[in-house]
Design an enzyme around this catalytic site. Structure first.
Site, mmCIF file in Angstrom:
data_model
loop_
_atom_site.group_PDB
_atom_site.id
_atom_site.type_symbol
_atom_site.label_atom_id
_atom_site.label_comp_id
_atom_site.label_asym_id
_atom_site.label_seq_id
_atom_site.Cartn_x
_atom_site.Cartn_y
_atom_site.Cartn_z
ATOM 1 N N ASP A 112 6.179 -11.126 3.710
ATOM 2 C CA ASP A 112 6.563 -10.737 4.872
ATOM 3 C C ASP A 112 6.037 -9.514 5.425
ATOM 4 O OD1 ASP A 112 9.054 -9.810 6.937
ATOM 5 O OD2 ASP A 112 9.743 -11.884 5.955
ATOM 6 N N HIS A 150 11.089 -5.962 9.629
ATOM 7 C CA HIS A 150 11.526 -7.570 9.265
ATOM 8 C C HIS A 150 11.626 -7.609 7.815
ATOM 9 C CE1 HIS A 150 11.342 -11.814 8.833
ATOM 10 N NE2 HIS A 150 12.041 -11.881 10.104
ATOM 11 N N SER A 343 15.152 -16.414 10.056
ATOM 12 C CA SER A 343 14.989 -15.542 8.986
ATOM 13 C C SER A 343 15.971 -15.139 8.148
ATOM 14 C CB SER A 343 14.293 -14.188 9.574
ATOM 15 O OG SER A 343 12.983 -14.527 9.817
#
Length: 545
Positions: A112, A150, A343
């Site tokens: 990520d 994120h 996600s």
């Protein structure tokens, strides 16, 4: 628009000189967002004071957006979007926690945008940094750090844990598998920019190093996805996740946020992995739970395997990150952000997989997938099987199933990918751009020729990484020079196993100069500005209605 001296003010002055207007100062990278007359763009780029002027493009993560948190009354034990609530009331993680299974001994590889050392992820030994394969490792400040926001949100859902908190503490922040460790392999930078070749390299690294130095990587969480239409039986990215699956690693992939009518994103298109869609999180009552409008459902040939809440999920915030700066309305109770997308749903499933492996370490990826799918509820407002798959997994049912009948006999028999397709087709419409250079065709992030035959052979043998070299090039913290993709090797010494300590952040790893706990420092990255659309979602704005 990025200034050569790294100052946003300089970029602002030059933009206005050519008739443009300033949007937002991006001090973190010495840049500004701006609206510039099309006819003046070449003039702007030719200015000596300007390092780059990159045309804006939508960034696509499987977080559909950051939600408005201004009306949320937050309590970890009662607010519907907390990990505590979703994990407890919907996924029934308490069935495992009560027996002492919290994911301990299981490492989850998070490919990520990195992880930031915020409260909830500083528990001793919680985070282990693999290589930083993004564009930021040459900076001592930003190496491994989540400048996007994120990755930290995902890490919190999977394995977050407040210091000293036990699983029966309803007021503490706890991920689904709070005993698990996160192995962070950073591939995305402050803007979320990355390429398929970086993600493939990250998967290869995880497979080869899954048991190094006390590691026990049992799960990969991958919220990345492209709109590629290439058959999974040829696709290099699909081949990479299959090699992880064959190596005994459960691979969890977000379905994508393009809408219910959309096919799954690559590599969720690969039938071996667990493809996860997103539902609302309000209730588990029959005929009330519904799949969210943005969640990809897939096609009759390949659709989601399971669905999990992905609406307005409260997880850990990274103060001063890109997501944080651009979505102040999503901050709740200071330390959390509300985000929606597949996600978040995928992160929940990665945590549940870690719990199952903790209790039954002998379970194969096929068995874990079978347990989640056959112990899922399918009574939804929607009746379209493409959208709900097997339904919502229930860990209490999984536990009872194993206690009653043992691990299931499960062996997926789909046709395997060869990996011999085109790297360019794996990208779909998603391409990196650096100034006027676009990364496209059969070349990796360094401009090296892509040979699917030699790479797929090496990946299957576990030899695609050799020291710090992958696909014939050294990847290191000093290797990103900002060169265009002309085939020239970028300078830098080899990343080697010795540069990765295998240990988590310590109290001395971050100084107040670089990290204050409330904002980023004024230090900026002196490299080039990158843009890309490789992450499979919508935008970092409000969640779609």
């Amino acid at each position: 628009v990025t200034a050569t001296d790294g100052l946003a003010a300089t970029a602002s002055d030059v933009v206005q000189d050519v008739g443009g207007s300033i949007g937002t100062e991006l001090g973190l990278i010495g840049s500004v967002s701006a609206t510039v007359p099309a006819a003046a763009l070449d003039t702007l780029r030719a200015e000596p004071a300007i390092a780059s002027a990159v045309v804006d493009a939508p960034l696509q993560l499987t977080t559909a957006g950051w939600d408005d948190a201004t009306k949320v009354k937050f309590n970890p034990s009662t607010y519907e979007g907390t990990v505590n609530r979703v994990g407890g009331s919907i996924l029934q993680v308490d069935a495992y926690w009560a027996q002492g299974y919290d994911g301990s001994g299981v490492d989850v590889a998070l490919i990520d945008s990195g992880v930031a050392p915020v409260n909830g992820l500083t528990y001793p030994g919680k985070i282990i940094n693999g290589p930083d394969l993004s564009f930021e490792p040459q900076s001592d400040v930003f190496r491994h750090l989540d400048t996007f926001g994120h990755g930290t949100h995902m890490a919190g859902i999977i394995a977050g844990r407040d210091d000293g908190a036990s699983t029966d503490d309803n007021l503490a922040f706890l991920g689904v598998a709070p005993g698990s460790r996160i192995v962070s392999v950073k591939v995305a930078d402050e803007d979320g920019a990355t390429d398929v070749s970086q993600v493939i390299a990250a998967i290869d690294w995880v497979v080869q190093h899954r048991n190094d130095d006390g590691l026990n990587i049992g799960v990969i969480n991958l919220s990345f996805g492209t709109d590629s239409t290439q058959s999974y039986q040829l696709d290099p990215l699909a081949y990479a996740v299959e090699q992880a699956w064959k190596a005994g690693i459960v691979v969890v992939v977000a379905a994508g946020n393009d809408g219910n009518d959309a096919a799954l994103r690559n590599p969720a298109t690969d039938p071996f992995v667990i493809a996860v869609g997103a539902t609302n999180s309000a209730t588990t009552r029959p005929k009330v739970t519904s799949v969210l409008d943005f969640s990809n459902c897939g096609t009759s040939d390949r659709f989601v395997d399971v669905v999990v809440p992905g609406e307005s999920i409260a997880s850990l915030r990274v103060p001063g990150s890109n997501a944080d700066d651009n979505n102040p309305q999503s901050v709740v109770a200071e330390r959390y952000m509300l985000g929606s997308g597949t996600s978040q749903a995928a992160a929940f499933v990665s945590g549940t997989a870690a719990l199952i492996i903790d209790r039954n370490p002998e379970a194969t990826p096929d068995q874990v997938k079978a347990l989640l799918m056959r112990n899922a509820g399918d009574r939804f407002r929607q009746t379209d099987a493409l959208c709900v798959g097997a339904g919502l997994p229930n860990l209490e049912w999984v536990r009872n199933d194993i206690q009653s009948d043992g691990l299931p006999v499960a062996a997926q028999s789909y046709s395997a990918s060869t990996g011999l397709g085109l790297l360019e087709d794996a990208r779909g419409a998603d391409h990196l751009e650096n100034d006027s250079a676009i990364l496209e065709g059969e070349q990796d992030i360094f401009g090296n020729a892509w040979d699917g035959t030699s790479w797929s052979t090496a990946a299957a043998l576990g030899t695609s990484w050799s020291g710090g070299d992958w696909n014939g090039t050294s990847w290191s913290g000093s290797s990103w020079s900002g060169s265009s993709w002309s085939g020239t090797s970028w300078s830098g010494t080899s990343w080697s196993g010795s540069s990765w300590s295998g240990s988590s952040w310590s109290d001395t790893s971050w100084s107040d100069k670089f990290w204050s706990g409330t904002s980023w420092s004024g230090s900026s990255w002196s490299g080039s500005s990158w843009s890309g659309t490789s992450w499979s979602g919508l935008s970092w704005g409000q969640r779609p209605d």
